[in-house]
Design a protein around this motif. Structure first.
Motif, PDB file in Angstrom:
ATOM      1  N   ILE A   1       0.864  -1.205  -0.105  1.00 37.81           N
ATOM      2  CA  ILE A   1      -0.025  -0.265  -0.067  1.00 37.81           C
ATOM      3  C   ILE A   1       0.925   1.162   0.012  1.00 37.81           C
ATOM      4  CG2 ILE A   1      -1.851  -1.138   1.285  1.00 37.81           C
ATOM      5  CD1 ILE A   1      -1.014   0.184   3.628  1.00 37.81           C
ATOM      6  N   HIS A   2       1.992   1.221   0.261  1.00 37.30           N
ATOM      7  CA  HIS A   2       3.041   2.319   0.299  1.00 37.30           C
ATOM      8  C   HIS A   2       3.681   2.552  -0.928  1.00 37.30           C
ATOM      9  CE1 HIS A   2       2.634   2.470   4.731  1.00 37.30           C
ATOM     10  NE2 HIS A   2       2.949   1.017   4.897  1.00 37.30           N
TER      11      HIS A   2
ATOM     12  N   ASN B   1       9.562  -4.155  -8.811  1.00 41.24           N
ATOM     13  CA  ASN B   1       8.598  -3.047  -8.259  1.00 41.24           C
ATOM     14  C   ASN B   1       7.229  -3.115  -9.027  1.00 41.24           C
ATOM     15  OD1 ASN B   1      10.881  -2.255  -6.520  1.00 41.24           O
ATOM     16  ND2 ASN B   1      11.543  -1.010  -8.223  1.00 41.24           N
ATOM     17  N   GLY B   2       6.722  -4.415  -9.264  1.00 40.94           N
ATOM     18  CA  GLY B   2       5.485  -4.591  -9.839  1.00 40.94           C
ATOM     19  C   GLY B   2       5.475  -4.077 -11.508  1.00 40.94           C
TER      20      GLY B   2
END
Length: 216
Positions: free
Chosen positions: A41-42, A103-104
Motif C-alpha cells: 500500500i506504500h 517493483n510491480g
C-alpha cells in the motif's frame, strides 16, 4: 458509501504480485463494485495491475483470469487437432526468464541490465542476472545464437585469422606476390605442357578416337 473506509465483498483472486481482488455487485453501484487491495500500500500504482486483471477491473469481462484459463484449457483439450504442432509454447509469449523484484513492473522490456553484468537497481535486477524479456532465436541477445569465436587458420604462430579478409590484411607484400606468382604458374602450366607435347597425325588421332592405342 457508509462503509468508508472499509468495503466488504467476495474475494475473487490474487495476481503474481500479491494484489487481492474483490467484488460486490449488491451493495455498491456499477463502477465501484470491483476493487483491489494492493500488496504494497506504500508503493502502489495502477500500472501494477497486470493486463489480465485490468480487463476484469474495468468490466471489460466478467470472468476472472483463472476462470478464463480454465476455459481455454478445456477448449484446447476438447479441440480435435488437424495437424501436429511442433511449437514449443502454447501462446505467443514464448520463453520468459524467472521474475525478479522489479517493483510491480509488467513491461518486461524494461527488465534489463543497465550495463554488462551490473544489473539494474531501479527495477531490482541483481548483478549477473539474465534480462527478463524474451529474445527470439537468431537475435544477438539470445545466448543460444551466439557463435563461439574460432580462428580459421594462421600464417604463423603470431598471425592467426578468422576470415579470408583478415588473412589478406595480415599478409606481407612479399607473401601476396608469392601467392600471385604461384597462381599464375598454375594457370599457365597446361599451356606449357601443350607446347611441348608431341603433335599427333590424323591417323593417330583416328586410332585414339576409336579406343585404340599407339605403339611406342
Amino acid at each position: 458509501n457508509g462503509d468508508y473506509p472499509f468495503k466488504f465483498g467476495t474475494y475473487m483472486g490474487c495476481d503474481a504480485m500479491g494484489n487481492r481482488y474483490y467484488e460486490n455487485r449488491i451493495d455498491y453501484p456499477f463502477g465501484q463494485h470491483r476493487w483491489v487491495e494492493p500488496a504494497n500500500i506504500h508503493d502502489f500504482d495502477s500500472t501494477h495491475i497486470p493486463p489480465e486483471w485490468h480487463g476484469w477491473m474495468v468490466s471489460m469481462n466478467d470472468a476472472t483470469p483463472s476462470l478464463e484459463q480454465e476455459y481455454i484449457d478445456k477448449m484446447a483439450k476438447d479441440t480435435i487437432k488437424g495437424e501436429i504442432s511442433h511449437a514449443p509454447y502454447q501462446s505467443n509469449i514464448g520463453h520468459q526468464e524467472p521474475y525478479f523484484n522489479f517493483n510491480g513492473m509488467h513491461n518486461q522490456s524494461q527488465i534489463r541490465s543497465r550495463g554488462y553484468g551490473i544489473g539494474n537497481h531501479v527495477v531490482g535486477l541483481p548483478p549477473g542476472a539474465p534480462d527478463a524479456y524474451y529474445t527470439q532465436p537468431g537475435s544477438p541477445y539470445n545466448e543460444a545464437s551466439i557463435r563461439k569465436f574460432e580462428m580459421q587458420g594462421k600464417l604463423d604462430e603470431k598471425r592467426a585469422y578468422k576470415s579470408e579478409m583478415w588473412r589478406q590484411r595480415l599478409m606481407t607484400v612479399a607473401e601476396k606476390a608469392a601467392i600471385e606468382q604461384s597462381e599464375k604458374d598454375e594457370w599457365t602450366k597446361p599451356f606449357e605442357v601443350a607446347k611441348t607435347a608431341k603433335r599427333l597425325s590424323l591417323r593417330e588421332q583416328a586410332i585414339l578416337a576409336r579406343g585404340g592405342t599407339l605403339s611406342k
